[in-house]
Design an enzyme around this catalytic site. Structure first.
Site, PDB file in Angstrom:
ATOM      1  N   PRO A 193       5.784   8.076  -4.969  1.00 45.24           N
ATOM      2  CA  PRO A 193       4.377   8.379  -4.692  1.00 45.24           C
ATOM      3  C   PRO A 193       4.241   8.844  -3.255  1.00 45.24           C
ATOM      4  O   PRO A 193       4.778   8.204  -2.338  1.00 45.24           O
ATOM      5  CB  PRO A 193       3.683   7.032  -4.917  1.00 45.24           C
ATOM      6  CG  PRO A 193       4.745   6.004  -4.694  1.00 45.24           C
ATOM      7  CD  PRO A 193       6.038   6.639  -5.125  1.00 45.24           C
ATOM      8  N   MET A 194       3.531   9.956  -3.043  1.00 46.32           N
ATOM      9  CA  MET A 194       3.381  10.508  -1.697  1.00 46.32           C
ATOM     10  C   MET A 194       1.947  11.007  -1.513  1.00 46.32           C
ATOM     11  O   MET A 194       1.489  11.870  -2.268  1.00 46.32           O
ATOM     12  CB  MET A 194       4.385  11.647  -1.467  1.00 46.32           C
ATOM     13  CG  MET A 194       5.831  11.178  -1.426  1.00 46.32           C
ATOM     14  SD  MET A 194       7.037  12.529  -1.268  1.00 46.32           S
ATOM     15  CE  MET A 194       7.098  13.116  -2.977  1.00 46.32           C
ATOM     16  N   GLN A 248       0.247   4.058  -8.817  1.00 51.80           N
ATOM     17  CA  GLN A 248       0.461   3.155  -7.687  1.00 51.80           C
ATOM     18  C   GLN A 248      -0.883   2.702  -7.142  1.00 51.80           C
ATOM     19  O   GLN A 248      -1.743   3.520  -6.795  1.00 51.80           O
ATOM     20  CB  GLN A 248       1.256   3.794  -6.559  1.00 51.80           C
ATOM     21  CG  GLN A 248       1.583   2.739  -5.485  1.00 51.80           C
ATOM     22  CD  GLN A 248       2.375   3.259  -4.308  1.00 51.80           C
ATOM     23  OE1 GLN A 248       1.876   4.085  -3.553  1.00 51.80           O
ATOM     24  NE2 GLN A 248       3.599   2.769  -4.150  1.00 51.80           N
ATOM     25  N   CYS A 250       3.455   0.860   2.566  1.00 45.36           N
ATOM     26  CA  CYS A 250       2.800   1.828   3.449  1.00 45.36           C
ATOM     27  C   CYS A 250       2.485   1.188   4.796  1.00 45.36           C
ATOM     28  O   CYS A 250       1.871   0.122   4.854  1.00 45.36           O
ATOM     29  CB  CYS A 250       1.523   2.345   2.797  1.00 45.36           C
ATOM     30  SG  CYS A 250       0.647   3.568   3.816  1.00 45.36           S
ATOM     31  N   ASN A 268      15.223   3.406  -2.497  1.00 46.35           N
ATOM     32  CA  ASN A 268      14.482   4.561  -2.000  1.00 46.35           C
ATOM     33  C   ASN A 268      14.776   4.734  -0.513  1.00 46.35           C
ATOM     34  O   ASN A 268      15.049   3.779   0.194  1.00 46.35           O
ATOM     35  CB  ASN A 268      12.978   4.318  -2.244  1.00 46.35           C
ATOM     36  CG  ASN A 268      12.076   5.307  -1.544  1.00 46.35           C
ATOM     37  OD1 ASN A 268      11.183   4.919  -0.803  1.00 46.35           O
ATOM     38  ND2 ASN A 268      12.287   6.590  -1.769  1.00 46.35           N
ATOM     39  N   GLY A 269      14.740   5.998  -0.071  1.00 52.28           N
ATOM     40  CA  GLY A 269      14.897   6.267   1.355  1.00 52.28           C
ATOM     41  C   GLY A 269      16.111   7.118   1.672  1.00 52.28           C
ATOM     42  O   GLY A 269      17.247   6.685   1.455  1.00 52.28           O
ATOM     43  N   GLY A 270      15.872   8.339   2.146  1.00 49.62           N
ATOM     44  CA  GLY A 270      16.946   9.183   2.643  1.00 49.62           C
ATOM     45  C   GLY A 270      17.871   9.768   1.590  1.00 49.62           C
ATOM     46  O   GLY A 270      18.941  10.274   1.926  1.00 49.62           O
ATOM     47  N   ARG A 299      10.621  12.856  -0.249  1.00 46.93           N
ATOM     48  CA  ARG A 299      10.350  14.167   0.355  1.00 46.93           C
ATOM     49  C   ARG A 299      11.302  15.260  -0.125  1.00 46.93           C
ATOM     50  O   ARG A 299      10.907  16.417  -0.257  1.00 46.93           O
ATOM     51  CB  ARG A 299      10.430  14.050   1.876  1.00 46.93           C
ATOM     52  CG  ARG A 299       9.204  13.391   2.503  1.00 46.93           C
ATOM     53  CD  ARG A 299       9.455  13.063   3.959  1.00 46.93           C
ATOM     54  NE  ARG A 299      10.409  11.961   4.104  1.00 46.93           N
ATOM     55  CZ  ARG A 299      11.019  11.652   5.227  1.00 46.93           C
ATOM     56  NH1 ARG A 299      10.809  12.372   6.314  1.00 46.93           N
ATOM     57  NH2 ARG A 299      11.851  10.631   5.292  1.00 46.93           N
TER      58      ARG A 299
END
Length: 346
Positions: free
Chosen positions: A22-23, A76, A106, A217-219, A241
């Protein structure tokens, strides 16, 4: 070490091996529909929606989505009040969502002031009670997305105890952004890059809680890293992203992670489908700018991609913009020069 009280739900394979994060301002309905043209299997998420917005705002505007085109899809939620979260989870079930996820990651000041997001990691029992209330109201999976720590509460013991406490709610799926959040002093953007990644903590979490589903999650920017993390015990990977800025990454997801057939036999077949989709959506009244803004990175790294991006950027906001503008942009991309992106093997 914190142990989850027995009895524990039996471990079953997690259905969503690959998901798109979710972004805010990015994963709109138009974005999710576009991503669905590239992957039918990955789980997609809405932008975070606060309980206040759903309860006091335009519920229909926030919750409607294109079914079944966007499914499987998770909503979310942002909030902390158990009653409000349970009510909103019920709304999500009524609207046909496949999962409801609580945002506990967040780091923005605005949401902190409303006891939303990463600040919740300092209140594990509150989170556990909220998730329990949500689960009691619906038949949907209730999941949580959080960081590995916040501010000075960044030891592995803190993370382990947070997950252990929250798991008492019956929640069995934890999506862990492998960075801590620094709530004072860093912007949300900086919190996505500055705190270092620590995949090993998340991997250790799975070892300590083998009966939970742990999604990392992440990178994660390519399929090779995603597969390496799955091989180290992760139940799923979540890409953020990179999926947005380099959407072609999604084109191999179904084949590599779900053993499904390729969606398109040729690059031209993909272009034809995208053009048809843009025309269909514009015919339904959606302006080109709301579609094309999610597609600017489509051919990132491919021959002609800069011309494609520049063409769309300069023309998609015009009031008279038509679907032919998108088709003209695609003409800068030569299918003969097309190279797959994010491959598992070099």
């Amino acid at each position: 070490m914190f142990r989850i009280p027995q009895p524990l739900q039996p471990h079953t394979p997690y259905a969503h091996k690959y998901s798109i994060a979710p972004m805010m301002d990015w994963t709109t309905s138009e974005c999710r529909q576009f991503h669905r043209l590239l992957t039918k299997k990955a789980l997609v998420y809405t932008e975070m929606v606060t309980t206040g917005a759903l309860i006091h705002g335009n519920t229909e505007r926030f919750l409607r989505f294109s079914a079944p085109e966007e499914q499987p899809i998770a909503l979310q939620l942002g909030g902390h009040d158990a009653h409000d979260l349970a009510h909103c989870a019920r709304l999500a079930q009524e609207y046909g969502y496949d999962e409801v996820n609580l945002n506990a990651g967040c780091p923005s000041d605005r949401v902190q002031n409303g006891m939303i997001g990463a600040i919740l990691m300092a209140h594990a029992q509150l989170v556990s009670d909220a998730l329990k209330a949500m689960s009691d109201r619906v038949d949907l999976p209730i999941t949580i997305k959080h960081r590995i720590g916040i501010d000075d509460f960044d030891s592995y013991a803190f993370l382990r105890d947070f997950v252990g406490t929250v798991a008492q709610s019956g929640c069995t799926t934890f999506i862990v952004h492998a960075r801590k959040a620094i709530l004072k002093g860093l912007s949300p953007k900086e919190n996505r890059d500055v705190p270092p990644l620590d995949y090993q903590r998340v991997i250790q979490l799975k070892r300590d809680f083998p009966d939970l589903h742990i999604v990392i999650n992440g990178g994660i920017k390519d399929h090779r890293l995603a597969q390496e993390l799955l091989d180290q015990g992760m139940d799923g990977v979540m890409v953020g992203r990179e999926a947005y800025q380099n959407p072609l990454l999604l084109l191999q997801v179904d084949k590599l992670f779900y053993q499904a057939e390729d969606l398109y036999q040729t690059p031209q077949a993909l272009n034809d489908m995208l053009t048809s989709w843009v025309r269909l959506k514009m015919a339904s009244g959606i302006p080109l700018k709301y579609l094309a803004r999610h597609m600017l990175g489509l051919y990132s790294g491919q021959a002609g991609s800069k011309k494609y991006r520049r063409h769309l950027s300069e023309t998609m906001h015009r009031a008279e913009a038509t679907a032919e503008i998108f088709a003209t942009g695609l003409a800068y991309i030569s299918p003969a020069d097309f190279q797959p992106t994010g491959e598992l093997h070099s």
